[in-house]
Design a protein around this motif. Structure first.
Motif, PDB file in Angstrom:
ATOM      1  N   ASN A  32     -10.571  -3.857  -7.945  1.00 37.70           N
ATOM      2  CA  ASN A  32     -11.438  -4.245  -9.051  1.00 37.70           C
ATOM      3  C   ASN A  32     -12.834  -4.652  -8.558  1.00 37.70           C
ATOM      4  N   TYR A  33     -12.840  -5.361  -7.421  1.00 36.83           N
ATOM      5  CA  TYR A  33     -14.136  -5.791  -6.857  1.00 36.83           C
ATOM      6  C   TYR A  33     -14.960  -4.574  -6.397  1.00 36.83           C
ATOM      7  N   GLN A  34     -14.320  -3.619  -5.687  1.00 32.90           N
ATOM      8  CA  GLN A  34     -15.014  -2.412  -5.214  1.00 32.90           C
ATOM      9  C   GLN A  34     -15.517  -1.577  -6.399  1.00 32.90           C
ATOM     10  N   LYS A  35     -14.687  -1.515  -7.469  1.00 32.64           N
ATOM     11  CA  LYS A  35     -15.116  -0.751  -8.654  1.00 32.64           C
ATOM     12  C   LYS A  35     -16.352  -1.387  -9.292  1.00 32.64           C
ATOM     13  N   ALA A  36     -16.384  -2.717  -9.364  1.00 33.29           N
ATOM     14  CA  ALA A  36     -17.540  -3.409  -9.944  1.00 33.29           C
ATOM     15  C   ALA A  36     -18.806  -3.142  -9.123  1.00 33.29           C
TER      16      ALA A  36
ATOM     17  N   LYS B  58     -15.603 -10.572 -10.084  1.00 36.92           N
ATOM     18  CA  LYS B  58     -14.536  -9.896  -9.354  1.00 36.92           C
ATOM     19  C   LYS B  58     -14.415 -10.455  -7.946  1.00 36.92           C
ATOM     20  N   LYS B  59     -15.561 -10.817  -7.353  1.00 39.26           N
ATOM     21  CA  LYS B  59     -15.531 -11.385  -6.007  1.00 39.26           C
ATOM     22  C   LYS B  59     -14.841 -12.761  -6.027  1.00 39.26           C
ATOM     23  N   LEU B  60     -15.088 -13.534  -7.050  1.00 40.20           N
ATOM     24  CA  LEU B  60     -14.448 -14.856  -7.154  1.00 40.20           C
ATOM     25  C   LEU B  60     -12.937 -14.727  -7.338  1.00 40.20           C
ATOM     26  N   VAL B  61     -12.491 -13.797  -8.170  1.00 38.30           N
ATOM     27  CA  VAL B  61     -11.059 -13.568  -8.378  1.00 38.30           C
ATOM     28  C   VAL B  61     -10.403 -13.145  -7.078  1.00 38.30           C
TER      29      VAL B  61
ATOM     30  N   ASP C 142     -24.055  -7.086 -12.522  1.00 35.91           N
ATOM     31  CA  ASP C 142     -24.193  -7.986 -11.381  1.00 35.91           C
ATOM     32  C   ASP C 142     -23.295  -9.227 -11.581  1.00 35.91           C
ATOM     33  N   TYR C 143     -23.225  -9.744 -12.799  1.00 34.61           N
ATOM     34  CA  TYR C 143     -22.321 -10.850 -13.109  1.00 34.61           C
ATOM     35  C   TYR C 143     -20.865 -10.413 -12.910  1.00 34.61           C
ATOM     36  N   GLU C 144     -20.570  -9.162 -13.330  1.00 37.44           N
ATOM     37  CA  GLU C 144     -19.207  -8.637 -13.189  1.00 37.44           C
ATOM     38  C   GLU C 144     -18.800  -8.573 -11.729  1.00 37.44           C
TER      39      GLU C 144
ATOM     40  N   PRO D 239       0.632  -9.543  -1.854  1.00 32.69           N
ATOM     41  CA  PRO D 239      -0.281  -8.501  -1.375  1.00 32.69           C
ATOM     42  C   PRO D 239      -0.695  -7.500  -2.453  1.00 32.69           C
ATOM     43  N   ALA D 240       0.246  -7.204  -3.369  1.00 30.41           N
ATOM     44  CA  ALA D 240      -0.098  -6.226  -4.408  1.00 30.41           C
ATOM     45  C   ALA D 240      -1.215  -6.739  -5.312  1.00 30.41           C
ATOM     46  N   ILE D 241      -1.145  -8.030  -5.635  1.00 32.20           N
ATOM     47  CA  ILE D 241      -2.182  -8.605  -6.493  1.00 32.20           C
ATOM     48  C   ILE D 241      -3.513  -8.654  -5.747  1.00 32.20           C
ATOM     49  N   ILE D 242      -3.454  -9.004  -4.453  1.00 32.79           N
ATOM     50  CA  ILE D 242      -4.685  -9.038  -3.637  1.00 32.79           C
ATOM     51  C   ILE D 242      -5.312  -7.644  -3.588  1.00 32.79           C
ATOM     52  N   LYS D 243      -4.416  -6.638  -3.387  1.00 37.38           N
ATOM     53  CA  LYS D 243      -4.915  -5.257  -3.303  1.00 37.38           C
ATOM     54  C   LYS D 243      -5.578  -4.850  -4.625  1.00 37.38           C
ATOM     55  N   GLN D 244      -4.952  -5.219  -5.746  1.00 41.41           N
ATOM     56  CA  GLN D 244      -5.507  -4.881  -7.052  1.00 41.41           C
ATOM     57  C   GLN D 244      -6.864  -5.550  -7.264  1.00 41.41           C
ATOM     58  N   ASN D 245      -6.985  -6.804  -6.840  1.00 40.71           N
ATOM     59  CA  ASN D 245      -8.259  -7.520  -6.975  1.00 40.71           C
ATOM     60  C   ASN D 245      -9.360  -6.895  -6.101  1.00 40.71           C
ATOM     61  N   GLU D 246      -8.948  -6.387  -4.906  1.00 38.88           N
ATOM     62  CA  GLU D 246      -9.924  -5.705  -4.043  1.00 38.88           C
ATOM     63  C   GLU D 246     -10.446  -4.435  -4.715  1.00 38.88           C
TER      64      GLU D 246
END
Length: 444
Positions: free
Chosen positions: A168-172, A147-150, A141-143, A159-166
């Protein structure tokens, strides 16, 4: 000395004369004959037999029926009260050997301790496993929050970095959901394990508790007030030192002494006369002055052969009407079963009846005649005279000297009726036959 011999000789002579007079001279006199007279009054036909008292109802004192659940086939009676002991409800009756069941109880107690230890270990394992799963959920839950904050802070990134962060967030989020599902399934698994070990623990506790209760029943107590009567087994009476089966754990009986019955056996000749409901006069050998009344309540349909006897007999149960504190099981009784009773009839002793040609019954009258008679009911001593005699007539019970020279005075009313039809005899016999009758050939 000479006078003494004379007196002895006179004494012997007088004695010889007296003997001659008693055994020879008096035999020719009428007074020496055995005489009786025709009587009139009430006449009873009874069958007399000996019997044994027994309680009509009794309660069986049982040992531990549960013993057979623990594969105990037999147990030994260690101590037991004396037969005939009067006990109250809850009083001690007998003590049975507990050795075999006690050993098995100790084994079950050991199994119970092991099961309880396994239960406690499972509880600890379950607590540890679920705690680890809950800690993992908190971390995931912390993870997700991290990921949501990042992702939120990367809105000005390429856009590539934003996509990667999305991603990571979905995976968490997926990891958290999968961990929650895994925690749910793990909880169900641990609950199932606890249910299983709890059931084993309860089963072990219940078995130990039941064995303890069964062990207490090895001390046999009276279920009600009464008198202890030993049970008759195959090897004799069940008493101290005897073995009883767990499939038939009767230690003794408590008879209800308020209602007694007499068990008697009637021979096959007389059983056809005995019917349910007939009245019985009962005597006690132990108390000759006491007379009781009873009633026939059961007549066996099948005969049996008693020990040390060749004759077939039928069991008859007689209920005792009275209740008496003196009555005890196994007391010997005399039973007079009233078969039939007639009033105001003429009867004579059986010894007075003579038979000629198997069909003519007659008596010797005091007046020197041979009189034919028609016979009716008979008991063990007398017989009813339906025709041929009157009250008060003198009759001979012995055969008089003039018997050979006198003809029989026949009854005209019996002409043609003296020989009973054989078919009627057979029909009467068939209607009263029971299993166990002995059939013997008739010789003509």
């Amino acid at each position: 000395m000479q006078k003494k011999n004379i007196y002895i000789g006179l004494g012997i002579f007088v004695g010889l004369i007296a003997l001659y007079w008693l055994f020879f001279s008096s035999g020719k006199k009428e007074g020496f004959e055995i005489l009786s007279e025709v009587k009139k009054g009430q006449f009873k036909v009874e069958i007399t037999s000996s019997g044994e008292l027994q309680a009509l109802n009794s309660i069986e004192i049982l040992g531990p029926i549960e013993a057979r659940r623990y594969r105990i086939g037999n147990f030994t009676i260690e101590t037991m009260v004396d037969e005939g002991t009067v006990v109250k409800k809850g009083d001690f009756i007998a003590s049975l050997d507990k050795t075999e069941l006690f050993g098995r109880l100790e084994d079950r107690r050991l199994d119970l301790e092991q099961t309880r230890a396994a239960f406690e270990q499972t509880q600890l394992d379950t607590s540890l496993v679920l705690r680890l799963e809950r800690d993992n959920l908190i971390n995931l839950d912390y993870e997700v929050g991290a990921k949501k904050l990042v992702l939120d802070q990367s809105q000005y990134e390429p856009p590539a970095i934003i996509k990667q962060n999305e991603y990571n967030y979905q995976k968490a989020i997926r990891d958290l959901q999968q961990a929650k599902e895994r925690y749910r399934i793990k909880t169900l698994q641990e609950k199932a394990r606890m249910v299983e070990v709890s059931a084993r623990l309860r089963e072990a506790e219940l078995e130990v508790s039941q064995m303890q209760e069964a062990l207490e029943k090895f001390t046999v107590l009276a279920p009600q007030n009464g008198m202890v009567i030993y049970r008759q087994g195959r090897g004799g009476k069940v008493k101290e030192g005897s073995q009883i089966s767990s499939w038939d754990p009767v230690v003794a009986t408590l008879p209800d002494l308020s209602t007694m019955q007499s068990i008697t056996y009637i021979n096959e000749v007389d059983i056809r006369k005995v019917k349910v409901g007939q009245t019985v006069q009962i005597g006690l050998d132990a108390f000759p002055d006491k007379k009781l009344s009873g009633q026939v309540i059961q007549v066996a349909n099948v005969g049996q052969q008693r020990p040390n006897s060749d004759a077939k007999v039928f069991e008859v149960l007689v209920r005792v009407n009275e209740s008496d504190v003196l009555l005890r099981p196994a007391m010997t009784t005399s039973n007079s079963i009233l078969i039939e009773e007639k009033g105001d009839v003429v009867y004579v002793p059986l010894e007075a009846i003579n038979v000629e040609s198997d069909s003519i019954n007659y008596v010797y009258l005091k007046n020197g005649k041979k009189q034919e008679v028609k016979l009716g009911l008979a008991n063990s001593n007398d017989v009813i005279i339906e025709m041929g005699l009157e009250e008060g007539q003198g009759i001979f019970l012995s055969t008089p000297e003039w018997s050979q020279d006198t003809s029989i005075s026949l009854l005209a009313e019996l002409d043609g009726k003296r020989n009973l039809n054989r078919e009627e005899i057979t029909s009467e016999a068939d209607s009263t036959m029971r299993p166990g009758y002995q059939i013997r050939p008739v010789r003509n």
